[in-house]
Design a protein around this motif. Structure first.
Motif, PDB file in Angstrom:
ATOM      1  N   GLY A 110       0.407  -2.662  -3.126  1.00 54.99           N
ATOM      2  CA  GLY A 110       1.065  -3.101  -4.351  1.00 54.99           C
ATOM      3  C   GLY A 110       1.724  -1.968  -5.103  1.00 54.99           C
ATOM      4  N   CYS A 200       3.203  -6.238  -1.764  1.00 50.67           N
ATOM      5  CA  CYS A 200       3.486  -6.993  -2.988  1.00 50.67           C
ATOM      6  C   CYS A 200       3.909  -5.984  -4.051  1.00 50.67           C
ATOM      7  N   TRP A 210       1.469  -6.936 -13.979  1.00 48.84           N
ATOM      8  CA  TRP A 210       0.601  -7.438 -12.911  1.00 48.84           C
ATOM      9  C   TRP A 210      -0.693  -8.060 -13.417  1.00 48.84           C
ATOM     10  N   TYR A 243       2.959 -10.683 -11.841  1.00 47.44           N
ATOM     11  CA  TYR A 243       1.657 -11.297 -11.553  1.00 47.44           C
ATOM     12  C   TYR A 243       1.824 -12.776 -11.238  1.00 47.44           C
ATOM     13  N   PHE A 247       1.747 -12.041  -7.191  1.00 49.30           N
ATOM     14  CA  PHE A 247       0.355 -11.763  -6.837  1.00 49.30           C
ATOM     15  C   PHE A 247      -0.343 -12.980  -6.261  1.00 49.30           C
ATOM     16  N   HIS A 248      -0.093 -14.153  -6.847  1.00 44.41           N
ATOM     17  CA  HIS A 248      -0.809 -15.349  -6.400  1.00 44.41           C
ATOM     18  C   HIS A 248      -0.321 -15.886  -5.063  1.00 44.41           C
ATOM     19  N   HIS A 251      -3.015 -13.522  -2.900  1.00 41.98           N
ATOM     20  CA  HIS A 251      -4.275 -12.932  -3.352  1.00 41.98           C
ATOM     21  C   HIS A 251      -5.498 -13.539  -2.684  1.00 41.98           C
ATOM     22  N   TRP A 284      -7.719  -8.125 -10.435  1.00 46.43           N
ATOM     23  CA  TRP A 284      -7.357  -8.359  -9.037  1.00 46.43           C
ATOM     24  C   TRP A 284      -8.604  -8.574  -8.181  1.00 46.43           C
TER      25      TRP A 284
END
Length: 478
Positions: A110, A200, A210, A243, A247-248, A251, A284
């Motif tokens: 990331g 990411c 994030w 984010y 991120f999703h 994750h 996270w």
């Protein structure tokens, strides 16, 4: 030839037979999944239907879709190998089969542009040997990449238009994150298992980009309303939206650890950075639900921050905050990038030397995660202890189990007296019996403070094992 290619393509693509099961892009053909783990698989099916998972290595699982059709389950994996595996996910209407799956080690990569920067480079910014390494990438068929597309969103995005890429196609490989590629390129042969990287990264993103609203609500300087976020300029620094938008997407995948390269856009906000980075990591890790998996991060690159001012210290203050974050984040490590830039790159925030950055990430992983104890992974750093003897400052360093590996022409030190005026050190030598660096300047009769590369852009020459550069530091708090 054409027939053979078609047959190969059919083999490598997901086999779908009338199923209502739908999977996110990150759960797909060619993926690498974590070895010796309970690996998560998820997707959608008909509401309340049973979903069955079977694998070519014999593991099975059954999940039940909820009222919205969402399901999530885990399957046990075996030790990593180069044997291609398959996973079949079926419901009462049919099945989806994922092909060419490898089992090995999986890492999340990331950050911002220096993590995003591909092997082909950016316009005006090359990656040293990046194209050559992309051309030769077929030598590493057990490395696979999944790149989350750059997206800002105010809504949770849980899927994307992407796929796992192998090293078979040069046009795919040249787009791989260079830093993550060099990390994987060291890791894969050392561990002798496949390596998968999920990238990411969004260029220019702040650490506040994030994290979710409930964290941003604690920060008095952040307006996370839609209107407030849209008012942030430049737009890549906007809080929340990376984010939400990126991120999703991935994750829930099962990872061994995280590598992270970010911080440039937080320069000037060093007072809050360490705590906010630690809070991002807690968030996270909580959402990944894998415990305190390793978090290894990079010091920001040498660059003339402060409106092209190489002599300023705002970048140095952010690096100092990054080093502080080490003490706030369990199971973490930091790599220094002080000598991973060239002198003419003072106005280039994207240094071309990505190979040493990726390699240093791999040293941390190999030593601290995988038990390769002889791989030197920590940069020399200021211990917090120093003393004055006559006109000399004796500096005690830590992380020097391999010794100080440069005894002459040590550049980067400055000395100041009580007047707080710093002068370049004109004499630096190493006391090899105590591994102390002894610093002095003819213009300072009694040192009151010492700094090492504590500027936006100053490349030092003090190194430890593996050519790891000393972490920039200061003894003062002026």
């Amino acid at each position: 030839m054409k027939t053979r290619f078609t047959l190969a393509a059919l083999f490598l693509c997901s086999t779908i037979a009338n199923a209502t099961v739908k999977l996110p892009a990150v759960v797909g053909d060619n993926m690498v999944i974590q070895q010796n783990a309970d690996v998560r698989l998820w997707g959608t099916a008909k509401a309340n239907d049973n979903v069955k998972i079977s694998t070519s290595w014999g593991a099975t699982a059954i999940a039940k879709a909820d009222k919205d059709g969402k399901f999530l389950t885990t399957v046990k994996t075996q030790a990593g190998s180069y044997d291609a595996q398959s996973i079949t996910i079926s419901d009462k209407d049919g099945s989806v089969t994922l092909n060419n799956v490898l089992i090995g080690e999986v890492w999340f990569a990331g950050g911002q542009s220096n993590m995003e920067m591909p092997l082909k480079g950016f316009g005006g910014c090359i990656v040293k040997d990046g194209m050559d390494d992309a051309i030769r990438a077929k030598q590493y068929p057990a490395i696979r990449f999944f790149t989350v597309p750059k997206l800002h969103s105010f809504d949770d995005v849980t899927d994307c238009n992407s796929s796992w890429k192998t090293t078979n196609n040069f046009n795919d490989v040249k787009e791989f994150s260079a830093t993550a590629w060099y990390f994987a390129q060291n890791l894969q042969p050392a561990l002798d298992v496949p390596v998968g990287i999920v990238v990411c990264a969004y260029g220019g993103s702040r650490v506040e980009s994030w994290v979710p609203e409930e964290i941003l609500a604690k920060y008095p300087d952040i307006d996370y309303s839609k209107a407030g976020v849209e008012a942030y300029l430049p737009d890549w620094e906007r809080p929340l939206v990376a984010y939400k938008g990126m991120f999703h997407v991935a994750h829930q995948f099962t990872y061994k650890g995280i590598i992270f390269y970010q911080g440039c856009s937080n320069v000037g906000r060093h007072d809050t950075y360490a705590e906010r980075l630690a809070e991002m990591v807690r968030q996270w890790r909580s959402e990944m639900a894998l415990g305190d998996i390793p978090f290894y991060f990079a010091e920001i690159a040498p660059y003339a921050y402060d409106s092209d001012n190489a002599e300023g210290i705002s970048g140095a203050l952010l690096r100092e905050a990054q080093y502080k974050a080490l003490s706030l984040i369990p199971n973490s490590g930091m790599i220094s990038t002080n000598n991973a830039a060239l002198t003419f790159e003072v106005l280039n925030i994207h240094p071309q030397l990505k190979q040493p950055v990726g390699a240093r990430f791999s040293y941390l992983a190999l030593n601290m995660t995988y038990g390769f104890g002889d791989v030197c992974c920590l940069s020399p750093a200021f211990s917090g202890k120093w003393e004055v003897k006559n006109n000399e400052a004796w500096i005690k360093l830590i992380n020097i189990t391999h010794g100080i590996c440069r005894n002459y022409d040590i550049q980067g030190f400055e000395v100041a007296g009580d007047d707080k005026v710093f002068y370049p050190a004109d004499k630096v030598w190493v006391n090899w019996m105590t591994d102390e660096v002894v610093v002095s300047s003819e213009k300072v009769s009694k040192p009151a403070a010492v700094r090492y590369c504590f500027k936006n852009f100053q490349i030092g020459t003090l190194i430890g094992g593996n050519n790891l550069p000393c972490v920039p530091f200061r003894t003062d708090n002026w």
